[in-house]
Write an enzyme that holds these catalytic residues in place. Sequence first.
Site, short mmCIF file in Angstrom:
data_model
loop_
_atom_site.label_atom_id
_atom_site.label_comp_id
_atom_site.label_asym_id
_atom_site.label_seq_id
_atom_site.Cartn_x
_atom_site.Cartn_y
_atom_site.Cartn_z
N LEU A 106 21.64 -46.09 35.95
CA LEU A 106 21.96 -46.71 34.87
C LEU A 106 23.25 -47.87 35.11
O LEU A 106 24.26 -47.24 35.75
CB LEU A 106 22.07 -45.70 33.62
CG LEU A 106 21.17 -44.91 33.02
CD1 LEU A 106 21.48 -44.05 31.94
CD2 LEU A 106 19.77 -45.67 32.52
N ASP A 107 22.94 -48.82 34.57
CA ASP A 107 24.16 -49.68 34.52
C ASP A 107 25.17 -49.22 33.98
O ASP A 107 25.22 -48.33 33.17
CB ASP A 107 23.91 -51.09 33.96
CG ASP A 107 22.76 -52.02 34.57
OD1 ASP A 107 22.41 -51.49 35.72
OD2 ASP A 107 22.10 -52.84 33.86
N ARG A 108 26.62 -49.46 34.42
CA ARG A 108 27.64 -49.00 34.10
C ARG A 108 27.86 -49.03 32.34
O ARG A 108 28.27 -47.95 31.96
CB ARG A 108 28.77 -49.85 34.48
CG ARG A 108 30.35 -49.49 33.99
CD ARG A 108 31.36 -50.60 34.11
NE ARG A 108 31.65 -50.96 35.88
CZ ARG A 108 32.83 -50.18 36.17
NH1 ARG A 108 33.75 -49.55 35.50
NH2 ARG A 108 32.94 -50.40 37.38
N ARG A 133 17.54 -56.13 30.70
CA ARG A 133 18.54 -56.98 30.23
C ARG A 133 17.98 -58.21 30.44
O ARG A 133 18.05 -59.37 29.49
CB ARG A 133 19.92 -56.72 31.02
CG ARG A 133 20.48 -55.40 30.66
CD ARG A 133 21.47 -55.12 31.82
NE ARG A 133 22.73 -56.19 31.66
CZ ARG A 133 23.42 -55.88 32.31
NH1 ARG A 133 23.72 -54.98 33.41
NH2 ARG A 133 24.73 -56.92 32.29
#
Length: 223
Positions: free
Chosen positions: A55-57, A157
């Site tokens: 997962l992205d930060r 995104r």
Amino acid sequence: MIQDQVLFIDGEAIVIDKPAGLPVDRPRDGSLSLENHLGNLTFGFQRWPTPVHRLDRDTSGCLLLARNPKAHARFQQAFEAGQVTKRYLAVIDGIPDAPSGMIDLPLVKVSSAERGWRMTGRPDGKSARTRWRMLASRDGRAFIAFYPETGRTHQIRVHSAEGLGFPITGDPVYGVANGRTMMLHAAQLTVPRPGKPDVHAEAPTPDAFRALGFAGGSGDDGD
């Protein structure tokens, strides 16, 4: 404490509700990442669990960890075969014209000296598909459930920004951060296991969503 974020656990798998701001991979500057917390997620096992996906930060929510190498390999195969069901919640900076739809937008990685690397939609990119459904809208923003059918980097995104035409609120790369947390949350994860019950977890909607007036989103909303 990270052990308080466990949503699912058995002999093969752990699913945690990863906090926004915690990177899965160790940053180049050596700052804290998930790796620093794995020793607190052994729960009686000698071996540390290992993340199966990323997962992205700035994305919160369901993150699957495998408790042994064989389970890790099986879970990875399930991801690669498209057998894993994922459901994300997001707040976006605009309101789509339609109530639901499918974004089919291939993605490619691009980079420049000014902006660094990012993903963008391009016909010669890797196939990327995301179903979506609008759950609510208010104050010029929409609350969206995203169901990615592929797992490309930054897929939701970019699909929000370029496919729907509205970036995710607080997205520092594809939108405008304005000091706000990025409003993207991995709300639900289901991983099938032949001969065993599915690995299934749901992460509660973060307070940041409630602060914008979007508090629902539990359960499956269908297509």
